[in-house]
Design a protein around this motif. Structure first.
Motif, PDB file in Angstrom:
ATOM      1  N   PRO A  39       0.815  -1.230   0.000  1.00  0.00           N
ATOM      2  CA  PRO A  39       0.000   0.000   0.000  1.00  0.00           C
ATOM      3  C   PRO A  39       0.846   1.278   0.000  1.00  0.00           C
ATOM      4  N   PHE A  40       1.969   1.252   0.691  1.00  0.00           N
ATOM      5  CA  PHE A  40       2.884   2.397   0.707  1.00  0.00           C
ATOM      6  C   PHE A  40       3.350   2.727  -0.703  1.00  0.00           C
ATOM      7  N   TYR A  41       3.780   1.710  -1.443  1.00  0.00           N
ATOM      8  CA  TYR A  41       4.274   1.944  -2.795  1.00  0.00           C
ATOM      9  C   TYR A  41       3.150   2.364  -3.738  1.00  0.00           C
ATOM     10  N   GLU A  42       1.964   1.794  -3.580  1.00  0.00           N
ATOM     11  CA  GLU A  42       0.817   2.219  -4.401  1.00  0.00           C
ATOM     12  C   GLU A  42       0.516   3.695  -4.168  1.00  0.00           C
ATOM     13  N   LYS A  43       0.586   4.125  -2.922  1.00  0.00           N
ATOM     14  CA  LYS A  43       0.357   5.533  -2.570  1.00  0.00           C
ATOM     15  C   LYS A  43       1.332   6.455  -3.305  1.00  0.00           C
ATOM     16  N   HIS A  44       2.509   5.917  -3.633  1.00  0.00           N
ATOM     17  CA  HIS A  44       3.539   6.706  -4.304  1.00  0.00           C
ATOM     18  C   HIS A  44       3.601   6.448  -5.808  1.00  0.00           C
ATOM     19  N   GLY A  45       2.532   5.874  -6.360  1.00  0.00           N
ATOM     20  CA  GLY A  45       2.422   5.759  -7.809  1.00  0.00           C
ATOM     21  C   GLY A  45       2.878   4.452  -8.421  1.00  0.00           C
ATOM     22  N   TYR A  46       3.273   3.491  -7.610  1.00  0.00           N
ATOM     23  CA  TYR A  46       3.692   2.192  -8.140  1.00  0.00           C
ATOM     24  C   TYR A  46       2.467   1.358  -8.480  1.00  0.00           C
ATOM     25  N   LYS A  47       2.565   0.620  -9.557  1.00  0.00           N
ATOM     26  CA  LYS A  47       1.474  -0.248 -10.019  1.00  0.00           C
ATOM     27  C   LYS A  47       1.944  -1.696  -9.958  1.00  0.00           C
ATOM     28  N   VAL A  48       1.058  -2.560  -9.489  1.00  0.00           N
ATOM     29  CA  VAL A  48       1.359  -3.987  -9.454  1.00  0.00           C
ATOM     30  C   VAL A  48       1.344  -4.515 -10.877  1.00  0.00           C
ATOM     31  N   GLN A  49       2.443  -5.116 -11.294  1.00  0.00           N
ATOM     32  CA  GLN A  49       2.554  -5.711 -12.618  1.00  0.00           C
ATOM     33  C   GLN A  49       2.265  -7.201 -12.599  1.00  0.00           C
ATOM     34  N   TRP A  50       2.598  -7.810 -11.468  1.00  0.00           N
ATOM     35  CA  TRP A  50       2.432  -9.252 -11.353  1.00  0.00           C
ATOM     36  C   TRP A  50       2.383  -9.619  -9.875  1.00  0.00           C
ATOM     37  N   VAL A  51       1.543 -10.603  -9.555  1.00  0.00           N
ATOM     38  CA  VAL A  51       1.429 -11.101  -8.187  1.00  0.00           C
ATOM     39  C   VAL A  51       1.757 -12.581  -8.190  1.00  0.00           C
ATOM     40  N   GLN A  52       2.659 -12.976  -7.310  1.00  0.00           N
ATOM     41  CA  GLN A  52       2.914 -14.403  -7.101  1.00  0.00           C
ATOM     42  C   GLN A  52       2.171 -14.799  -5.836  1.00  0.00           C
ATOM     43  N   GLU A  53       1.046 -15.457  -5.999  1.00  0.00           N
ATOM     44  CA  GLU A  53       0.256 -15.890  -4.853  1.00  0.00           C
ATOM     45  C   GLU A  53       0.853 -17.154  -4.253  1.00  0.00           C
ATOM     46  N   GLY A  54       0.518 -17.406  -2.986  1.00  0.00           N
ATOM     47  CA  GLY A  54       1.015 -18.588  -2.311  1.00  0.00           C
ATOM     48  C   GLY A  54       2.516 -18.575  -2.103  1.00  0.00           C
ATOM     49  N   TYR A  55       3.076 -17.380  -1.855  1.00  0.00           N
ATOM     50  CA  TYR A  55       4.528 -17.239  -1.734  1.00  0.00           C
ATOM     51  C   TYR A  55       4.893 -16.831  -0.322  1.00  0.00           C
ATOM     52  N   PRO A  56       5.660 -17.524   0.446  1.00  0.00           N
ATOM     53  CA  PRO A  56       6.172 -18.846   0.130  1.00  0.00           C
ATOM     54  C   PRO A  56       5.148 -19.948   0.387  1.00  0.00           C
ATOM     55  N   LYS A  57       4.089 -19.610   1.168  1.00  0.00           N
ATOM     56  CA  LYS A  57       2.998 -20.574   1.363  1.00  0.00           C
ATOM     57  C   LYS A  57       1.651 -19.886   1.207  1.00  0.00           C
ATOM     58  N   THR A  58       1.341 -18.963   2.119  1.00  0.00           N
ATOM     59  CA  THR A  58       0.019 -18.330   2.102  1.00  0.00           C
ATOM     60  C   THR A  58       0.077 -16.834   1.812  1.00  0.00           C
ATOM     61  N   SER A  59       1.246 -16.265   1.703  1.00  0.00           N
ATOM     62  CA  SER A  59       1.390 -14.829   1.426  1.00  0.00           C
ATOM     63  C   SER A  59       1.458 -14.583  -0.078  1.00  0.00           C
ATOM     64  N   CYS A  60       1.679 -13.332  -0.446  1.00  0.00           N
ATOM     65  CA  CYS A  60       1.838 -12.948  -1.853  1.00  0.00           C
ATOM     66  C   CYS A  60       3.093 -12.099  -1.998  1.00  0.00           C
ATOM     67  N   GLN A  61       3.688 -12.181  -3.177  1.00  0.00           N
ATOM     68  CA  GLN A  61       4.805 -11.320  -3.540  1.00  0.00           C
ATOM     69  C   GLN A  61       4.319 -10.439  -4.687  1.00  0.00           C
ATOM     70  N   TYR A  62       4.538  -9.124  -4.558  1.00  0.00           N
ATOM     71  CA  TYR A  62       4.088  -8.156  -5.550  1.00  0.00           C
ATOM     72  C   TYR A  62       5.292  -7.592  -6.296  1.00  0.00           C
ATOM     73  N   PHE A  63       5.201  -7.584  -7.601  1.00  0.00           N
ATOM     74  CA  PHE A  63       6.212  -6.993  -8.467  1.00  0.00           C
ATOM     75  C   PHE A  63       5.607  -5.694  -8.988  1.00  0.00           C
ATOM     76  N   MET A  64       6.231  -4.581  -8.674  1.00  0.00           N
ATOM     77  CA  MET A  64       5.645  -3.259  -8.924  1.00  0.00           C
ATOM     78  C   MET A  64       6.563  -2.380  -9.760  1.00  0.00           C
ATOM     79  N   VAL A  65       5.954  -1.508 -10.557  1.00  0.00           N
ATOM     80  CA  VAL A  65       6.701  -0.611 -11.446  1.00  0.00           C
ATOM     81  C   VAL A  65       6.097   0.774 -11.374  1.00  0.00           C
ATOM     82  N   LYS A  66       6.960   1.765 -11.518  1.00  0.00           N
ATOM     83  CA  LYS A  66       6.521   3.166 -11.576  1.00  0.00           C
ATOM     84  C   LYS A  66       7.286   3.859 -12.695  1.00  0.00           C
ATOM     85  N   GLN A  67       6.587   4.670 -13.471  1.00  0.00           N
ATOM     86  CA  GLN A  67       7.246   5.550 -14.436  1.00  0.00           C
ATOM     87  C   GLN A  67       7.790   6.746 -13.658  1.00  0.00           C
ATOM     88  N   LEU A  68       9.079   6.961 -13.781  1.00  0.00           N
ATOM     89  CA  LEU A  68       9.697   8.098 -13.090  1.00  0.00           C
ATOM     90  C   LEU A  68       9.533   9.308 -13.951  1.00  0.00           C
TER      91      LEU A  68
END
Length: 137
Positions: free
Chosen positions: A108-137
């Protein structure tokens, strides 16, 4: 030829294999360097209490870490560090920033600063998620 599974491999082997991939990548990649970048904030005792580490290469700034000590959180320190490292990346010619964060970290912190989720790896490493985010500078 002997194929071995090593339960506790020596760090030397891990480093050797990483170096081999590194060498192949650099021989075939379209940019010739990755330049490290960091920001630190120290207290009066000289202890690092917040900071960030990144690398610039080609058009990209790769934000590896951004950390703020617990006692400084909620005071816009993280926002200031993020703005400064993005600005430093832009001064190096970066036009995009990439980062990874986990569901219990700072998405949420990064989204607030303009980052967009490009891809989500669900179930990482078991029940959490990993978010890959990008922002145009």
């Amino acid at each position: 030829m002997n194929i071995e599974v090593l339960e506790n491999p020596a760090q030397e082997l891990i480093d050797y294999l990483s170096k081999k991939i590194y060498d192949i990548n650099w021989a075939n990649w379209e940019v010739s360097e990755r330049i490290p970048l960091a920001i630190q904030i120290k207290n009066n005792s000289g202890e690092v209490i917040a900071g960030a580490a990144a690398r610039s290469f080609g058009d990209w700034l790769l934000l590896d870490t951004l950390w703020v000590s617990e006692e400084l959180r909620g005071q816009d320190i993280g926002s200031n560090i993020l703005a400064k490292i993005e600005e430093a990346g832009k001064s190096r010619g970066c036009i995009k920033c990439f980062l990874e964060t986990l569901s219990f970290q700072a998405m949420p912190f990064y989204e607030k600063h303009g980052y967009k989720v490009q891809w989500v790896q669900e179930g990482y490493p078991k029940t959490s998620c990993q978010y890959f985010m990008v922002k145009q500078l």
